[in-house]
Design a protein around this motif. Structure first.
Motif, PDB file in Angstrom:
ATOM      1  N   HIS A  65      39.956 -46.096 -31.122  1.00  0.00           N
ATOM      2  CA  HIS A  65      39.385 -44.769 -31.411  1.00  0.00           C
ATOM      3  C   HIS A  65      39.887 -43.711 -30.421  1.00  0.00           C
ATOM      4  N   THR A  66      40.529 -44.125 -29.329  1.00  0.00           N
ATOM      5  CA  THR A  66      41.013 -43.120 -28.364  1.00  0.00           C
ATOM      6  C   THR A  66      42.424 -42.657 -28.698  1.00  0.00           C
ATOM      7  N   TYR A  67      43.004 -43.210 -29.778  1.00  0.00           N
ATOM      8  CA  TYR A  67      44.338 -42.743 -30.163  1.00  0.00           C
ATOM      9  C   TYR A  67      44.194 -41.448 -30.969  1.00  0.00           C
ATOM     10  N   ASP A  68      45.018 -40.472 -30.618  1.00  0.00           N
ATOM     11  CA  ASP A  68      45.034 -39.196 -31.322  1.00  0.00           C
ATOM     12  C   ASP A  68      46.388 -39.084 -32.015  1.00  0.00           C
ATOM     13  N   ALA A  69      46.357 -38.971 -33.348  1.00  0.00           N
ATOM     14  CA  ALA A  69      47.597 -39.032 -34.133  1.00  0.00           C
ATOM     15  C   ALA A  69      48.578 -37.905 -33.778  1.00  0.00           C
ATOM     16  N   ALA A  70      48.111 -36.897 -33.035  1.00  0.00           N
ATOM     17  CA  ALA A  70      49.027 -35.833 -32.619  1.00  0.00           C
ATOM     18  C   ALA A  70      49.926 -36.290 -31.462  1.00  0.00           C
ATOM     19  N   LEU A  71      49.623 -37.464 -30.889  1.00  0.00           N
ATOM     20  CA  LEU A  71      50.329 -37.895 -29.684  1.00  0.00           C
ATOM     21  C   LEU A  71      51.205 -39.107 -29.967  1.00  0.00           C
ATOM     22  N   PRO A  72      52.247 -39.317 -29.148  1.00  0.00           N
ATOM     23  CA  PRO A  72      53.107 -40.476 -29.356  1.00  0.00           C
ATOM     24  C   PRO A  72      52.351 -41.794 -29.124  1.00  0.00           C
ATOM     25  N   THR A  74      53.745 -44.520 -28.357  1.00  0.00           N
ATOM     26  CA  THR A  74      54.371 -45.199 -27.231  1.00  0.00           C
ATOM     27  C   THR A  74      53.682 -44.848 -25.920  1.00  0.00           C
ATOM     28  N   ALA A  75      53.404 -43.563 -25.720  1.00  0.00           N
ATOM     29  CA  ALA A  75      52.758 -43.141 -24.476  1.00  0.00           C
ATOM     30  C   ALA A  75      51.363 -43.749 -24.378  1.00  0.00           C
ATOM     31  N   TRP A  76      50.697 -43.810 -25.537  1.00  0.00           N
ATOM     32  CA  TRP A  76      49.329 -44.357 -25.565  1.00  0.00           C
ATOM     33  C   TRP A  76      49.312 -45.836 -25.202  1.00  0.00           C
ATOM     34  N   VAL A  77      50.141 -46.648 -25.887  1.00  0.00           N
ATOM     35  CA  VAL A  77      50.117 -48.085 -25.602  1.00  0.00           C
ATOM     36  C   VAL A  77      50.694 -48.377 -24.213  1.00  0.00           C
ATOM     37  N   HIS A  78      51.671 -47.586 -23.804  1.00  0.00           N
ATOM     38  CA  HIS A  78      52.233 -47.790 -22.472  1.00  0.00           C
ATOM     39  C   HIS A  78      51.161 -47.560 -21.407  1.00  0.00           C
ATOM     40  N   ALA A  79      50.370 -46.502 -21.582  1.00  0.00           N
ATOM     41  CA  ALA A  79      49.316 -46.209 -20.599  1.00  0.00           C
ATOM     42  C   ALA A  79      48.283 -47.327 -20.559  1.00  0.00           C
ATOM     43  N   ILE A  80      47.964 -47.884 -21.732  1.00  0.00           N
ATOM     44  CA  ILE A  80      46.991 -48.985 -21.772  1.00  0.00           C
ATOM     45  C   ILE A  80      47.577 -50.227 -21.097  1.00  0.00           C
ATOM     46  N   ALA A  81      48.839 -50.540 -21.414  1.00  0.00           N
ATOM     47  CA  ALA A  81      49.474 -51.727 -20.836  1.00  0.00           C
ATOM     48  C   ALA A  81      49.578 -51.602 -19.320  1.00  0.00           C
ATOM     49  N   ARG A  82      49.919 -50.400 -18.881  1.00  0.00           N
ATOM     50  CA  ARG A  82      50.065 -50.143 -17.456  1.00  0.00           C
ATOM     51  C   ARG A  82      48.720 -50.292 -16.742  1.00  0.00           C
ATOM     52  N   TYR A  83      47.672 -49.749 -17.372  1.00  0.00           N
ATOM     53  CA  TYR A  83      46.329 -49.843 -16.802  1.00  0.00           C
ATOM     54  C   TYR A  83      45.900 -51.302 -16.688  1.00  0.00           C
ATOM     55  N   LYS A  84      46.143 -52.068 -17.752  1.00  0.00           N
ATOM     56  CA  LYS A  84      45.756 -53.480 -17.752  1.00  0.00           C
ATOM     57  C   LYS A  84      46.565 -54.280 -16.730  1.00  0.00           C
ATOM     58  N   LEU A  85      47.835 -53.917 -16.594  1.00  0.00           N
ATOM     59  CA  LEU A  85      48.682 -54.608 -15.614  1.00  0.00           C
ATOM     60  C   LEU A  85      48.205 -54.338 -14.189  1.00  0.00           C
ATOM     61  N   ILE A  86      47.926 -53.076 -13.904  1.00  0.00           N
ATOM     62  CA  ILE A  86      47.458 -52.728 -12.557  1.00  0.00           C
ATOM     63  C   ILE A  86      46.110 -53.378 -12.276  1.00  0.00           C
TER      64      ILE A  86
ATOM     65  N   LEU B  81      41.874 -36.706 -19.836  1.00  0.00           N
ATOM     66  CA  LEU B  81      41.771 -37.947 -19.061  1.00  0.00           C
ATOM     67  C   LEU B  81      41.092 -39.061 -19.849  1.00  0.00           C
ATOM     68  N   ALA B  82      40.368 -38.684 -20.905  1.00  0.00           N
ATOM     69  CA  ALA B  82      39.633 -39.689 -21.672  1.00  0.00           C
ATOM     70  C   ALA B  82      40.553 -40.550 -22.515  1.00  0.00           C
ATOM     71  N   ARG B  83      41.765 -40.049 -22.813  1.00  0.00           N
ATOM     72  CA  ARG B  83      42.682 -40.798 -23.681  1.00  0.00           C
ATOM     73  C   ARG B  83      43.856 -41.315 -22.872  1.00  0.00           C
ATOM     74  N   PRO B  84      44.208 -42.585 -23.082  1.00  0.00           N
ATOM     75  CA  PRO B  84      45.385 -43.118 -22.388  1.00  0.00           C
ATOM     76  C   PRO B  84      46.641 -42.363 -22.796  1.00  0.00           C
ATOM     77  N   GLY B  85      47.510 -42.103 -21.828  1.00  0.00           N
ATOM     78  CA  GLY B  85      48.820 -41.553 -22.151  1.00  0.00           C
ATOM     79  C   GLY B  85      48.865 -40.054 -22.333  1.00  0.00           C
ATOM     80  N   VAL B  86      47.745 -39.354 -22.111  1.00  0.00           N
ATOM     81  CA  VAL B  86      47.765 -37.900 -22.210  1.00  0.00           C
ATOM     82  C   VAL B  86      47.844 -37.327 -20.801  1.00  0.00           C
ATOM     83  N   PRO B  87      48.912 -36.617 -20.457  1.00  0.00           N
ATOM     84  CA  PRO B  87      49.013 -36.085 -19.101  1.00  0.00           C
ATOM     85  C   PRO B  87      47.971 -34.995 -18.848  1.00  0.00           C
ATOM     86  N   LEU B  88      47.507 -34.918 -17.616  1.00  0.00           N
ATOM     87  CA  LEU B  88      46.502 -33.908 -17.260  1.00  0.00           C
ATOM     88  C   LEU B  88      47.110 -32.509 -17.286  1.00  0.00           C
ATOM     89  N   GLY B  89      48.390 -32.416 -16.951  1.00  0.00           N
ATOM     90  CA  GLY B  89      49.096 -31.138 -17.027  1.00  0.00           C
ATOM     91  C   GLY B  89      48.475 -30.075 -16.141  1.00  0.00           C
TER      92      GLY B  89
END
Lengths: 179, 213
Positions: A65-72, A74-86, B81-89
Motif C-alpha cells: 500500500h506504500t507504493y505510489d504508481a507515480a513513482l518508479p 525500482t526505487a521503491w523495491v530498492h529502498a525496501i531491500a536496502r532497508y531490510k539488508l541494513i 518519508l512515509a514511502r520507500p524510495g521517495v527522496p526528501l528533496g
C-alpha cells in the motif's frame, strides 16, 4: 533497464488492481533481482541470502500500500531491500557491515538470479507460532488455496475477519522474522 | 517453505489494495491532533480573552503563519518519508525558510526598539511556560503522526520521527496561538521555535525504536 522498470511497473500496477497472476509474475521477477542484489552484498554470508530474499518479499507484500504508481517501482523495491539488508546487518551486530555503500538504485536491475537456494529459516515453522486467528486464515486461503467464504465457514469467522487475519498474520510473520 | 512456495502464498487471493491511504491517514492525524490540542488548550489554558480584537491585527496572522508554514512543510516531508524510495528533496531544508523569515523579522524589530524594550520583546511575560505548553499541546498530534508513519514504511526512521514531531509541534503551536498573549516576533522566533523543536527532537530520538518494520 528502462524496459525492466516498465515491465515491473506494469505487473505491479495490475497486481494492485487485483490481478493475482500479474502479482505472481511480479514477485517472481522481483525474487530473482533480490537474490542477485543481496547475493552481491552478502558475499561472506551466502547462507543468509535466501532468508533475506524471503524477508524482503514479505516486506514488499506487507507494504504494497506504500507504493505510489507515480513513482518508479525500482526505487521503491530498492529502498525496501536496502532497508531490510541494513536491518539484517544491524541485527547480527554486523561488524563486517557496510564497506560497500548501497546507493545506486540503477544497479538494482543489473542482474537477476532465478535459482532459489535453501532458506535457513523455515517460514512454515514460524507460521506455526502464530495464533489461530492469524494462522488458520493464512493456511486455508493462502496455502491450501480455498476461498475466503469457504474458509470463513470452516473456521467460524466472518469473511472480513478472515481477510484481516491474513493481513495481520503476514505482518506478524514479518515481525517474528525480525526477532 | 521455499521461496517459490512463499510467492505462491503471497500471490494467492486476496490481492487488491486501496490506494490513496496516506492522505486519508494524515487527514485523520490532523483532525485528531488538532482537536486534541484544542481540547487541552481549552481545558488547561483557555482562549485569550481579546482574541477577536487581536485577530484583526496583522501580527496575529504573522504569528499564526509561522507554525502553519512549518506544519505544511512537515506534512510534505513526512509524506515523502512515509514511502520507500521517495527522496526528501527540498523538504529537508524547507523548515529553515519560515525560521529564517521570523528571525529576520525579529532582528528588525529588535533593531528599531529602544534598548530598554528589547529584553521584553524577547522574553515577554510567558517565556518560561511557552515551550512546555506547546509541547503538551503537541502530544495528541505526536501520537497521531507516529501512528500514520507506523502504518507506512519509513526507511529513514530518524528523519521520519523528526518530521512527525515537527508536524506535531507545529500543530500544537498553531493551537497555542489562540491562547498565547505574546505578539513580538523575537519571542515567536525563540520560544515557539523551541516548543516546536522539542517534539521534533523527541520524534528523531524515538523514530528508530518505534518505526521499525
Amino acid at each position: 533497464m528502462a524496459v525492466q522498470e516498465d515491465r515491473l511497473k506494469d505487473l505491479l500496477v495490475r497486481a494492485l488492481d487485483g490481478d493475482g497472476s500479474a502479482y505472481h509474475a511480479f514477485l517472481d521477477a522481483l525474487s530473482g533481482l533480490l537474490r542477485a542484489f543481496l547475493g552481491r552484498r552478502l558475499t561472506r554470508l551466502p547462507d543468509d541470502v535466501e532468508d533475506l530474499v524471503q524477508e524482503t518479499l514479505l516486506a514488499v507484500h506487507n507494504q504494497r500500500h506504500t507504493y505510489d504508481a507515480a513513482l518508479p517501482v525500482t526505487a521503491w523495491v530498492h529502498a525496501i531491500a536496502r532497508y531490510k539488508l541494513i536491518d539484517f546487518l544491524r541485527r547480527r551486530a554486523g561488524h563486517e557491515a557496510l564497506n560497500d555503500p548501497i546507493e545506486d538504485d540503477d544497479e538494482f536491475l543489473a542482474a537477476s538470479d532465478d535459482e532459489p537456494r535453501d532458506a535457513r529459516r523455515d517460514l512454515a515453522t514460524l507460521l506455526q507460532q502464530l495464533p489461530d486467528r492469524h494462522r488458520l486464515p493464512i493456511v486455508y486461503v493462502k496455502i491450501e488455496g480455498r476461498s475466503v467464504a469457504e474458509t470463513a465457514k470452516a473456521i467460524g469467522m466472518s469473511e472480513s475477519a478472515v481477510k484481516v487475519g491474513i493481513h495481520r498474520g503476514l505482518k506478524a510473520l514479518a515481525a517474528l522474522i525480525r526477532k | 517453505m521455499d521461496t517459490r512456495k512463499l510467492i505462491d502464498v503471497l500471490a494467492s487471493e486476496p490481492v487488491p489494495v486501496a490506494a490513496g491511504g496516506l492522505r486519508r491517514r494524515f487527514f485523520i492525524a490532523l483532525v485528531v491532533g488538532g482537536a486534541g490540542a484544542f481540547a487541552l488548550m481549552l481545558a488547561y489554558l483557555g482562549l485569550r480573552p481579546d482574541l477577536a480584537v487581536v485577530a484583526r491585527t496583522p501580527m496575529f496572522w504573522v504569528k499564526l503563519g509561522f507554525p502553519l508554514a512549518l506544519l505544511a512543510i512537515a506534512l510534505v516531508g513526512a509524506g515523502r518519508l512515509a514511502r520507500p524510495g521517495v527522496p526528501l528533496g527540498r523538504a529537508a531544508v524547507a523548515p529553515l525558510v519560515p525560521i529564517g523569515l521570523i528571525w529576520i523579522l525579529g532582528v528588525v524589530v529588535l533593531f528599531y526598539l529602544a534598548p530598554g524594550e528589547r529584553l521584553a520583546a524577547l522574553f515577554g511575560a510567558t517565556w518560561k511556560v511557552c515551550p512546555f505548553n506547546i509541547t503538551v499541546l503537541s502530544l495528541p498530534a505526536f501520537a497521531a503522526a507516529l501512528w500514520v508513519m507506523k502504518g507506512m514504511a519509513p526507511t529513514r526512521p530518524v528523519a521520519a520521527g523528526a518530521f512527525s514531531g515537527l508536524l506535531a509541534g507545529a500543530l500544537g503551536a498553531t493551537v497555542y496561538c489562540l491562547h498565547c498573549p505574546e505578539m513580538a516576533p523575537p519571542f515567536i522566533g525563540t520560544w515557539y521555535l523551541l516548543g516546536i523543536l522539542i517534539p521534533a527532537a523527541a520524534g528523531a530520538a524515538l523514530g528508530p525504536r518505534l518505526l521499525r518494520w
